[in-house]
Design a protein around this motif. Structure first.
Motif, PDB file in Angstrom:
ATOM      1  N   PHE A 196       0.829  -1.199   0.000  1.00 30.40           N
ATOM      2  CA  PHE A 196       0.000   0.000   0.000  1.00 30.40           C
ATOM      3  C   PHE A 196       0.870   1.257   0.000  1.00 30.40           C
ATOM      4  CE2 PHE A 196      -2.032   3.365   2.547  1.00 30.40           C
ATOM      5  CZ  PHE A 196      -3.111   3.657   1.721  1.00 30.40           C
ATOM      6  N   LEU A 197       1.955   1.242   0.791  1.00 33.26           N
ATOM      7  CA  LEU A 197       2.849   2.396   0.846  1.00 33.26           C
ATOM      8  C   LEU A 197       3.552   2.609  -0.496  1.00 33.26           C
ATOM      9  CD1 LEU A 197       4.456   1.978   4.391  1.00 33.26           C
ATOM     10  CD2 LEU A 197       2.721   3.634   3.675  1.00 33.26           C
ATOM     11  N   ALA A 198       3.861   1.520  -1.197  1.00 37.43           N
ATOM     12  CA  ALA A 198       4.477   1.637  -2.522  1.00 37.43           C
ATOM     13  C   ALA A 198       3.512   2.291  -3.507  1.00 37.43           C
ATOM     14  CB  ALA A 198       4.906   0.259  -3.025  1.00 37.43           C
ATOM     15  N   VAL A 199       2.253   1.858  -3.473  1.00 37.02           N
ATOM     16  CA  VAL A 199       1.226   2.454  -4.335  1.00 37.02           C
ATOM     17  C   VAL A 199       1.038   3.922  -3.984  1.00 37.02           C
ATOM     18  CG1 VAL A 199      -1.227   2.410  -4.941  1.00 37.02           C
ATOM     19  CG2 VAL A 199       0.032   0.260  -4.712  1.00 37.02           C
ATOM     20  N   LEU A 200       1.015   4.215  -2.693  1.00 37.03           N
ATOM     21  CA  LEU A 200       0.853   5.595  -2.227  1.00 37.03           C
ATOM     22  C   LEU A 200       2.009   6.468  -2.708  1.00 37.03           C
ATOM     23  CD1 LEU A 200      -1.342   6.936  -0.439  1.00 37.03           C
ATOM     24  CD2 LEU A 200       0.254   6.726   1.479  1.00 37.03           C
ATOM     25  N   ALA A 201       3.229   5.932  -2.678  1.00 35.95           N
ATOM     26  CA  ALA A 201       4.406   6.683  -3.128  1.00 35.95           C
ATOM     27  C   ALA A 201       4.333   6.959  -4.627  1.00 35.95           C
ATOM     28  CB  ALA A 201       5.674   5.898  -2.798  1.00 35.95           C
ATOM     29  N   PHE A 253       5.772   0.724  -9.611  1.00 38.33           N
ATOM     30  CA  PHE A 253       5.438  -0.053  -8.408  1.00 38.33           C
ATOM     31  C   PHE A 253       6.646  -0.868  -7.942  1.00 38.33           C
ATOM     32  CE2 PHE A 253       4.184  -4.154  -6.598  1.00 38.33           C
ATOM     33  CZ  PHE A 253       3.548  -3.718  -5.444  1.00 38.33           C
ATOM     34  N   ILE A 254       7.326  -1.532  -8.877  1.00 35.27           N
ATOM     35  CA  ILE A 254       8.467  -2.361  -8.507  1.00 35.27           C
ATOM     36  C   ILE A 254       9.604  -1.510  -7.964  1.00 35.27           C
ATOM     37  CG2 ILE A 254      10.223  -3.957  -9.376  1.00 35.27           C
ATOM     38  CD1 ILE A 254       8.157  -4.972 -11.379  1.00 35.27           C
ATOM     39  N   VAL A 255       9.871  -0.370  -8.607  1.00 36.63           N
ATOM     40  CA  VAL A 255      10.936   0.520  -8.136  1.00 36.63           C
ATOM     41  C   VAL A 255      10.677   0.986  -6.707  1.00 36.63           C
ATOM     42  CG1 VAL A 255      11.840   2.866  -8.383  1.00 36.63           C
ATOM     43  CG2 VAL A 255      11.816   1.355 -10.337  1.00 36.63           C
ATOM     44  N   PHE A 256       9.469   1.463  -6.449  1.00 37.63           N
ATOM     45  CA  PHE A 256       9.173   1.963  -5.105  1.00 37.63           C
ATOM     46  C   PHE A 256       9.114   0.841  -4.079  1.00 37.63           C
ATOM     47  CE2 PHE A 256       7.909   5.992  -7.100  1.00 37.63           C
ATOM     48  CZ  PHE A 256       8.437   6.874  -6.176  1.00 37.63           C
ATOM     49  N   ALA A 257       8.601  -0.315  -4.457  1.00 39.45           N
ATOM     50  CA  ALA A 257       8.584  -1.451  -3.539  1.00 39.45           C
ATOM     51  C   ALA A 257      10.008  -1.865  -3.179  1.00 39.45           C
ATOM     52  CB  ALA A 257       7.826  -2.620  -4.154  1.00 39.45           C
ATOM     53  N   ASN A 258      10.900  -1.845  -4.172  1.00 41.74           N
ATOM     54  CA  ASN A 258      12.301  -2.188  -3.924  1.00 41.74           C
ATOM     55  C   ASN A 258      12.983  -1.167  -3.021  1.00 41.74           C
ATOM     56  OD1 ASN A 258      11.855  -4.306  -5.648  1.00 41.74           O
ATOM     57  ND2 ASN A 258      13.127  -3.535  -7.306  1.00 41.74           N
ATOM     58  N   SER A 284      11.746  -2.044   7.552  1.00 44.39           N
ATOM     59  CA  SER A 284      10.653  -2.129   6.579  1.00 44.39           C
ATOM     60  C   SER A 284      10.514  -3.566   6.093  1.00 44.39           C
ATOM     61  CB  SER A 284      10.912  -1.188   5.402  1.00 44.39           C
ATOM     62  OG  SER A 284      12.032  -1.641   4.663  1.00 44.39           O
ATOM     63  N   PHE A 285       9.693  -3.760   5.070  1.00 49.51           N
ATOM     64  CA  PHE A 285       9.492  -5.097   4.495  1.00 49.51           C
ATOM     65  C   PHE A 285       9.569  -4.985   2.986  1.00 49.51           C
ATOM     66  CE2 PHE A 285       7.261  -8.798   2.982  1.00 49.51           C
ATOM     67  CZ  PHE A 285       7.632  -9.790   3.881  1.00 49.51           C
ATOM     68  N   THR A 286      10.372  -5.845   2.366  1.00 47.78           N
ATOM     69  CA  THR A 286      10.539  -5.825   0.916  1.00 47.78           C
ATOM     70  C   THR A 286       9.519  -6.756   0.280  1.00 47.78           C
ATOM     71  OG1 THR A 286      12.915  -5.561   1.317  1.00 47.78           O
ATOM     72  CG2 THR A 286      12.223  -5.990  -0.952  1.00 47.78           C
ATOM     73  N   THR A 287       8.446  -6.202  -0.224  1.00 49.54           N
ATOM     74  CA  THR A 287       7.360  -7.031  -0.778  1.00 49.54           C
ATOM     75  C   THR A 287       7.798  -7.796  -2.016  1.00 49.54           C
ATOM     76  OG1 THR A 287       6.547  -5.127  -2.026  1.00 49.54           O
ATOM     77  CG2 THR A 287       5.565  -5.513   0.122  1.00 49.54           C
ATOM     78  N   THR A 288       8.699  -7.197  -2.797  1.00 49.01           N
ATOM     79  CA  THR A 288       9.130  -7.838  -4.035  1.00 49.01           C
ATOM     80  C   THR A 288      10.181  -8.927  -3.802  1.00 49.01           C
ATOM     81  OG1 THR A 288      10.510  -5.853  -4.296  1.00 49.01           O
ATOM     82  CG2 THR A 288       8.575  -6.042  -5.705  1.00 49.01           C
TER      83      THR A 288
END
Length: 252
Positions: free
Chosen positions: A45-50, A105-110, A118-122
């Protein structure tokens, strides 16, 4: 030191590098169900928000003299647009919004995964497999919708000797269906390995004798992980463009 000694006596690690990848519920209990809100959910969610903050809010003014946020958004837009156009061709630009969303999405998740605690979703195959399967299904559907049965020409190497064509066709079919596996494992595996190594060096940093070496190693690994985070997002996206090109122009 007492904890370290106790861990050594028990024959186990004082620190556990893989613990950072454990999926945990955010609210109540320890069981994870289909609709449980977990640390994975939070950081996705934080990645999408970013992404929304950068690409929507950061560029909303569309100033002639752009702010730093708008400049970053425009650079990202131009970078992905040129990638799609150069790799997949102009007729693939219709899919630019999807590919742009995937990349951001992948860039911000990374990158968010590099924040301490934090937690690395990818780094989870459950996430990367879904992303890879979405690409696989999209490309396959586009291939058949646009080309019909001619899409099967992707598996028939007409330039090869006739005797070899059936063998090559089998190899092409296998490699095609292996795409989601390699596509997802490459992203998750690289991020998981990098974060695990950083965690190992961080554990050694507590030992006074090797602490300076560990700090230098952690700094170097962290810098490398920043580079890897971007490169893996780039690789995932450019492979998506390559697969899309095959769907739009399937003939060898």
């Amino acid at each position: 030191m007492a904890v370290e000694a106790q861990g050594a006596e028990e024959g186990g690690l004082v620190f556990h590098p893989m613990d950072q990848f454990i999926v945990k519920p955010l609210f109540g209990g320890s069981e994870v169900g289909m609709f449980t809100i977990t640390n994975v959910t939070l950081w996705m969610f934080l990645a999408v928000l970013a992404v929304v903050a950068l690409m929507v809010l950061g560029t909303s003014r569309r100033a002639i003299i752009p702010s730093r946020t708008q400049s970053v958004g425009e650079l990202a837009y131009g970078f992905v647009y040129k990638m799609v156009e150069d790799v997949a061709g102009k007729d693939a630009l219709a899919f630019f919004p999807y590919i742009m969303t995937l990349f951001m999405f992948i860039v911000f998740a990374n990158f968010l995964g590099l924040i301490p605690m934090s937690f690395t979703t990818t780094s989870h195959f459950a996430v990367t497999v879904v992303l890879a399967l979405l690409v696989f299904v999209t490309v396959t559907v586009v291939g058949f919708v646009k080309n019909g049965s001619k899409f099967l020409g992707l598996f028939w190497v007409a330039s090869a000797p006739l005797a070899l064509r059936p063998v090559l066709a089998v190899i092409e079919v296998i490699s095609y269906f292996v795409r989601p596996v390699s596509h997802s494992i490459r992203l998750a595996g690289n991020l998981m390995a990098g974060h695990a190594v950083i965690k190992v060096f961080a554990g050694f940093a507590a030992i006074a004798v090797v602490s300076p070496i560990s700090v230098v190693a952690i700094t170097a690994m962290y810098g490398l992980e920043i580079l890897v985070s971007f490169i893996q997002a780039y690789v995932f996206t450019i492979l998506t463009c390559v697969y899309l090109k095959d769907a739009l122009h399937p003939s060898h």
